[in-house]
Design a protein around this motif. Structure first.
Motif, short mmCIF file in Angstrom:
data_model
loop_
_atom_site.label_atom_id
_atom_site.label_comp_id
_atom_site.label_asym_id
_atom_site.label_seq_id
_atom_site.Cartn_x
_atom_site.Cartn_y
_atom_site.Cartn_z
N ASP A 173 6.37 88.37 -64.44
CA ASP A 173 6.13 89.52 -65.31
C ASP A 173 7.13 90.65 -65.02
O ASP A 173 6.77 91.83 -64.98
N LEU A 174 8.40 90.27 -64.81
CA LEU A 174 9.45 91.22 -64.49
C LEU A 174 10.54 91.17 -65.57
O LEU A 174 10.71 90.16 -66.24
N ASN A 175 11.28 92.26 -65.68
CA ASN A 175 12.43 92.32 -66.58
C ASN A 175 13.68 92.64 -65.77
O ASN A 175 13.66 93.55 -64.93
N ILE A 176 14.77 91.92 -66.04
CA ILE A 176 16.03 92.24 -65.39
C ILE A 176 16.79 93.22 -66.27
O ILE A 176 16.98 92.99 -67.47
N VAL A 177 17.17 94.34 -65.69
CA VAL A 177 17.86 95.39 -66.44
C VAL A 177 19.35 95.09 -66.51
O VAL A 177 19.96 95.10 -67.58
N GLU A 185 39.79 94.05 -56.90
CA GLU A 185 40.77 94.80 -57.69
C GLU A 185 41.95 95.19 -56.82
O GLU A 185 41.84 95.26 -55.59
N VAL A 186 43.07 95.41 -57.45
CA VAL A 186 44.29 95.80 -56.73
C VAL A 186 44.56 97.28 -57.00
O VAL A 186 44.61 97.71 -58.17
N GLU A 187 44.68 98.06 -55.93
CA GLU A 187 44.98 99.48 -56.04
C GLU A 187 46.06 99.84 -55.03
O GLU A 187 45.91 99.58 -53.84
N ASP A 188 47.15 100.41 -55.52
CA ASP A 188 48.29 100.76 -54.66
C ASP A 188 48.79 99.54 -53.88
O ASP A 188 49.16 99.63 -52.69
N GLY A 189 48.77 98.41 -54.54
CA GLY A 189 49.29 97.20 -53.92
C GLY A 189 48.35 96.52 -52.95
O GLY A 189 48.69 95.50 -52.35
N GLU A 190 47.13 97.07 -52.79
CA GLU A 190 46.17 96.49 -51.85
C GLU A 190 44.92 96.02 -52.59
O GLU A 190 44.45 96.68 -53.51
N GLU A 191 44.43 94.87 -52.16
CA GLU A 191 43.20 94.34 -52.75
C GLU A 191 41.98 95.01 -52.11
O GLU A 191 41.96 95.25 -50.90
N LYS A 192 41.00 95.32 -52.92
CA LYS A 192 39.76 95.87 -52.40
C LYS A 192 38.60 95.39 -53.26
O LYS A 192 38.79 95.03 -54.43
N GLU A 193 37.43 95.37 -52.65
CA GLU A 193 36.24 94.93 -53.37
C GLU A 193 35.52 96.13 -53.97
O GLU A 193 35.28 97.13 -53.28
N VAL A 194 35.20 96.03 -55.26
CA VAL A 194 34.54 97.11 -55.98
C VAL A 194 33.35 96.54 -56.73
O VAL A 194 33.42 95.45 -57.30
N LYS A 195 32.22 97.28 -56.72
CA LYS A 195 31.04 96.83 -57.44
C LYS A 195 31.01 97.44 -58.84
O LYS A 195 31.26 98.62 -59.02
N HIS A 196 30.68 96.59 -59.83
CA HIS A 196 30.56 97.04 -61.20
C HIS A 196 29.28 96.50 -61.82
O HIS A 196 28.82 95.40 -61.47
N ILE A 197 28.71 97.26 -62.75
CA ILE A 197 27.60 96.78 -63.56
C ILE A 197 28.17 95.86 -64.64
O ILE A 197 29.17 96.18 -65.28
N ILE A 198 27.55 94.71 -64.84
CA ILE A 198 28.10 93.77 -65.82
C ILE A 198 27.39 93.86 -67.17
O ILE A 198 27.58 92.99 -68.03
N GLY A 199 26.62 94.91 -67.39
CA GLY A 199 25.96 95.09 -68.67
C GLY A 199 24.66 94.32 -68.77
O GLY A 199 24.08 93.92 -67.76
N VAL A 200 24.21 94.10 -69.98
CA VAL A 200 22.97 93.36 -70.18
C VAL A 200 23.25 91.87 -69.98
O VAL A 200 24.06 91.28 -70.71
N PRO A 201 22.63 91.25 -68.98
CA PRO A 201 22.94 89.85 -68.70
C PRO A 201 22.39 88.90 -69.77
O PRO A 201 21.33 89.14 -70.34
N ARG A 202 23.13 87.83 -70.03
CA ARG A 202 22.70 86.81 -70.97
C ARG A 202 21.83 85.78 -70.24
O ARG A 202 21.90 85.66 -69.02
N PRO A 203 21.02 85.02 -70.95
CA PRO A 203 20.21 83.97 -70.29
C PRO A 203 21.03 82.97 -69.50
O PRO A 203 20.56 82.44 -68.49
N ASP A 204 22.29 82.73 -69.94
CA ASP A 204 23.12 81.74 -69.24
C ASP A 204 24.00 82.36 -68.15
O ASP A 204 24.83 81.67 -67.56
#
Length: 230
Positions: A173-177, A185-204
């Motif tokens: 009885d839960l909803n995923i938002v 991502e690459v910034e100033d020639g260096e790779e770094k990990e960044v978190k992003h919201i991926i929007g409304v997820p699809r069932p698949d």
């Protein structure tokens, strides 16, 4: 649930944490120097004891070194908070959460190597209690009528499942938002990990172990989902 926690400092903030943890079935050791505060909480927690938390022997005698986590919620005496935190570190307490009243206190605690620092203005006692009981919960927002929105790490058992596979509505009885995902991502020639919201997820949409789910539902249902899929 056999979680065991120490809450040191029983002002309004610490009292809220201790009582919420106890209500949720955790074994709580509540500690404060003032006897009247111990009297207020002693009927509701497993152990309530009046002692000076800057006394290493006194703390050790309460077996705080064996708890799953300790919250240092001392509000008015920062020196005592610092000394208590250092003692807990020396006793090798698994998880230490300390209260900081301002930016300067936060910086000092960071220098001591405390990784979990919070202010009462940022997190109410109930929210912290939920996060202690379920370390996979990253953030927590209370809503009316026992509903809440939580950000929770993808439980191990459902990594690589699709949203449809979770059957959140049918079984919990839960909803995923939405989903928070790590991208490189690459910034100033260096790779770094960044978190992003991926929007409304699809069932698949397939879940990754490093994802965080933003879920809406009632407290008991969210806890049931987390505990049954750990």
């Amino acid at each position: 649930m056999n979680n065991r926690f120490a809450v040191i400092g029983l002002g309004q903030f610490g009292m809220s944490i201790a009582l919420t943890l106890a209500e949720r079935g955790a074994e709580v050791i509540a500690i404060d120097k003032e006897l009247d505060k111990i009297e207020q909480v002693k009927e509701d927690v497993a152990v309530a004891v009046s002692l000076d938390s800057t006394d290493r022997k006194a703390l050790s005698a309460q077996n705080v070194q064996e708890v799953d986590g300790a919250v240092v919620a001392i509000g008015e005496d920062f020196e005592s908070l610092i000394l208590t935190t250092v003692i807990l570190q020396e006793l090798k307490v698994k998880r230490i959460i300390a209260r900081a009243a301002n930016v300067q206190q936060r910086l000092i605690l960071e220098k001591l190597g405390v990784e979990e620092i919070l202010s009462p203005e940022e997190t109410v006692g109930k929210s912290l209690a939920e996060m202690l009981l379920h370390p996979s919960i990253r953030s927590f927002l209370n809503l009316p009528d026992e509903y809440e929105i939580v950000e929770v790490d993808v439980p191990k058992r459902v990594a690589n499942f699709t949203i449809a596979d979770l059957k959140l509505r049918q079984e919990y009885d839960l909803n995923i938002v939405t989903i928070k995902r790590v991208f490189t991502e690459v910034e100033d020639g260096e790779e770094k990990e960044v978190k992003h919201i991926i929007g409304v997820p699809r069932p698949d949409t397939s879940l990754k172990q490093s994802d965080q789910l933003i879920i809406l539902g009632k407290t008991d249902d969210i806890n049931r989902f987390i505990e049954s899929n750990q």
